[in-house]
Design a protein around this motif. Sequence first.
Motif, PDB file in Angstrom:
ATOM      1  N   VAL A 204       0.830  -1.202   0.000  1.00  0.00           N
ATOM      2  CA  VAL A 204       0.000   0.000   0.000  1.00  0.00           C
ATOM      3  C   VAL A 204       0.869   1.258   0.000  1.00  0.00           C
ATOM      4  N   VAL A 205       1.964   1.246   0.730  1.00  0.00           N
ATOM      5  CA  VAL A 205       2.788   2.438   0.883  1.00  0.00           C
ATOM      6  C   VAL A 205       3.819   2.578  -0.239  1.00  0.00           C
ATOM      7  N   SER A 206       4.147   1.496  -0.927  1.00  0.00           N
ATOM      8  CA  SER A 206       5.235   1.553  -1.909  1.00  0.00           C
ATOM      9  C   SER A 206       5.017   2.574  -3.034  1.00  0.00           C
TER      10      SER A 206
ATOM     11  N   LEU B 142       3.117  13.424   5.788  1.00  0.00           N
ATOM     12  CA  LEU B 142       3.781  12.551   6.750  1.00  0.00           C
ATOM     13  C   LEU B 142       5.042  11.941   6.158  1.00  0.00           C
ATOM     14  N   ASP B 143       5.905  11.463   7.025  1.00  0.00           N
ATOM     15  CA  ASP B 143       7.097  10.743   6.596  1.00  0.00           C
ATOM     16  C   ASP B 143       6.729   9.268   6.490  1.00  0.00           C
ATOM     17  N   TYR B 144       6.356   8.842   5.285  1.00  0.00           N
ATOM     18  CA  TYR B 144       5.836   7.496   5.099  1.00  0.00           C
ATOM     19  C   TYR B 144       6.905   6.422   5.298  1.00  0.00           C
ATOM     20  N   GLY B 145       8.150   6.728   5.008  1.00  0.00           N
ATOM     21  CA  GLY B 145       9.225   5.760   5.228  1.00  0.00           C
ATOM     22  C   GLY B 145       9.378   5.415   6.700  1.00  0.00           C
ATOM     23  N   SER B 146       9.417   6.434   7.545  1.00  0.00           N
ATOM     24  CA  SER B 146       9.544   6.202   8.999  1.00  0.00           C
ATOM     25  C   SER B 146       8.298   5.539   9.566  1.00  0.00           C
ATOM     26  N   ASN B 147       7.135   5.969   9.079  1.00  0.00           N
ATOM     27  CA  ASN B 147       5.896   5.368   9.573  1.00  0.00           C
ATOM     28  C   ASN B 147       5.776   3.905   9.151  1.00  0.00           C
ATOM     29  N   LEU B 148       6.218   3.574   7.939  1.00  0.00           N
ATOM     30  CA  LEU B 148       6.208   2.169   7.513  1.00  0.00           C
ATOM     31  C   LEU B 148       7.162   1.358   8.368  1.00  0.00           C
ATOM     32  N   ALA B 149       8.332   1.901   8.646  1.00  0.00           N
ATOM     33  CA  ALA B 149       9.282   1.188   9.503  1.00  0.00           C
ATOM     34  C   ALA B 149       8.698   0.959  10.904  1.00  0.00           C
ATOM     35  N   ALA B 150       8.019   1.970  11.444  1.00  0.00           N
ATOM     36  CA  ALA B 150       7.395   1.809  12.766  1.00  0.00           C
ATOM     37  C   ALA B 150       6.278   0.775  12.721  1.00  0.00           C
TER      38      ALA B 150
END
Length: 145
Positions: free
Chosen positions: A83-85, A102-110
């Motif tokens: 979904v985020v890619s 938002l910072d989607y990279g950091s949120n995906l990692a979290a």
Amino acid sequence: MRIARGVLAVAGLALMLAGARLMWVATPSGAPFEVAVWLGGALVAHDVVLASLVMLAGLAVPRGPGRGAVRGGLVVAGCATLVVSPILLRPGAPRNPTVLSLDYGSNLAALLAAVAVVTAGVALGGRLLAARRARALSARPDAGR
């Protein structure tokens, strides 16, 4: 239960038809084709890429009480990544910076870290429950018969 499933199926079909009609009537002339291409790409991305990767990773998981939990965690992590890619892989800045604020990279990692922690907890809980059941069965007086 059969009646409830029928009612839900009819309601779902009616909503899909209403959405298709709205897309056909209320969008510019080329938009339905673009949506169909996007949906086809999403179908290929899910069924060919994501499902294959999750299945291969699931086959690598050793058999045991926590196997289902690990497979479930892999499915959730794969879907979230899928979904985020597009947002992460999109080149350049968005036209409207408030849309992707938002910072989607950091949120995906979290999110992936949270999925890993919950998956590990569920898998460990399954192993502990299986061990407790095995001890309870072996402690029964009629276990040797």
